[in-house]
Design an enzyme around this catalytic site. Structure first.
Site, mmCIF file in Angstrom:
data_model
loop_
_atom_site.group_PDB
_atom_site.id
_atom_site.type_symbol
_atom_site.label_atom_id
_atom_site.label_comp_id
_atom_site.label_asym_id
_atom_site.label_seq_id
_atom_site.Cartn_x
_atom_site.Cartn_y
_atom_site.Cartn_z
ATOM 1 N N GLU A 81 -58.353 13.929 -7.066
ATOM 2 C CA GLU A 81 -57.061 14.001 -7.743
ATOM 3 C C GLU A 81 -56.694 15.423 -8.151
ATOM 4 O OE1 GLU A 81 -54.829 11.830 -8.025
ATOM 5 O OE2 GLU A 81 -55.803 9.918 -7.628
ATOM 6 N N GLU A 112 -79.400 5.475 -4.564
ATOM 7 C CA GLU A 112 -79.476 6.118 -5.875
ATOM 8 C C GLU A 112 -80.916 6.413 -6.292
ATOM 9 O OE1 GLU A 112 -79.540 2.954 -9.423
ATOM 10 O OE2 GLU A 112 -77.614 3.015 -8.374
#
Length: 295
Positions: A81, A112
């Site tokens: 963004e 992860e």
């Protein structure tokens, strides 16, 4: 894991599956209010991190978010963004997600837990002492994030931990830390809920305020907006019309001449300068519009 607040059972929701829909809505909304208090308690730490991010960006370094699962996706989202909102390049604010781009839209099991992959993914970015790396993990113990932070420290990059548990492993590893005590989730262990909200709000602060500090905002306007579609072009035209006190049609014509470089267009209008002169003035003020207008 059982000692982590984010993994504990929320005793107030033991019969969650028997509640009415409106009861669940109301309770979830009530629980979200805890997020604001958790952030309030970390405001000074957030301020310190923003100061360091600003220094890094001013030195042409990079802001790099690293995470897995929801935490990693939030980092990627915030980084993405920044490109249209503040006109930065995709290489200046970067989101690194365990499992890569594919993991943004689907869960990839086990990524992860790979400490070495966290290190390898940062190595590929050629980390330096100009960069700042923000490791994001609700649990505060994700091996992938720990691997990334350890590698960043080896390269003398600034390191930050953003966790939702106190005394987190990533907090011990990083030079700076923001630890948000949001408590157990409504749905036990579902850290995309309060923890995700808390992380998103802090990431909003880190990127937005850092961009304000380096001159990407004038008043409360996104004057470095990258006008890549009709909506953003219209926004740029409206900003120029408002700040320059000129008709929208004139604003559009001037922006077409500047290839929608909004700061440049504002200086041309406000200072009555030709494009070349406006460029020189803006460059002399390190791209700070306010400084250029007050010159």
């Amino acid at each position: 894991m059982e000692q982590l607040l984010t993994e504990r059972r929320n005793n107030r929701t033991n019969n969650l599956d028997q509640w009415s829909t409106i009861e669940i809505i109301q309770f979830m909304n009530e629980e979200e209010k805890i997020v604001d208090l958790a952030i309030e308690n970390q405001e000074k730490n957030i301020e310190t991190v923003i100061t360091e991010i600003t220094k890094c960006l001013e030195q042409k370094g990079r802001l790099i978010y690293v995470g897995a699962g929801t935490s990693g996706r939030l980092g990627v989202l915030d980084a993405a963004e920044c490109i249209p909102t503040f006109g930065v390049s995709k290489d200046q604010v970067i989101g690194v997600l365990a499992g890569g781009n594919k993991a943004f839209v689907e869960a990839i099991e086990g990524v992860e837990d790979d400490f070495n992959q966290g290190s390898s993914d940062l190595e590929a970015l050629k980390i330096s002492n100009k960069d700042i790396v923000v490791g994001i993990a609700a649990s505060g113990r994700t091996p992938y994030v720990l691997g990334a932070l350890n590698y960043a420290k080896e390269k003398n990059a600034q390191t930050v931990a953003l966790a939702c548990n106190k005394d987190s492993e990533i907090g011990k590893c990083a030079q700076l830390k923001i630890e948000l005590d949001v408590g157990p989730e409504v749905l036990s262990g579902s850290t995309r809920l309060k923890s995700g909200t808390a992380q998103k709000k802090v990431l909003n602060m880190l990127s937005t305020i850092s961009m304000i500090r380096i001159g990407k905002v004038y008043e409360n306007l996104m004057v470095d907006v990258k006008a890549t579609n009709k909506k953003l072009k219209r926004r740029a035209e409206h900003i120029l019309s408002t700040v320059g006190e000129i008709p929208m049609e004139e604003a559009q014509q001037i922006l077409l001449r500047t290839d929608y470089q909004l700061k440049l267009a504002i200086i041309m209008v406000k200072k009555n300068l030709e494009m070349k002169e406006a460029k020189q003035l803006l460059a002399s003020k390190n791209e700070f519009l306010r400084s250029a207008l007050e010159d």
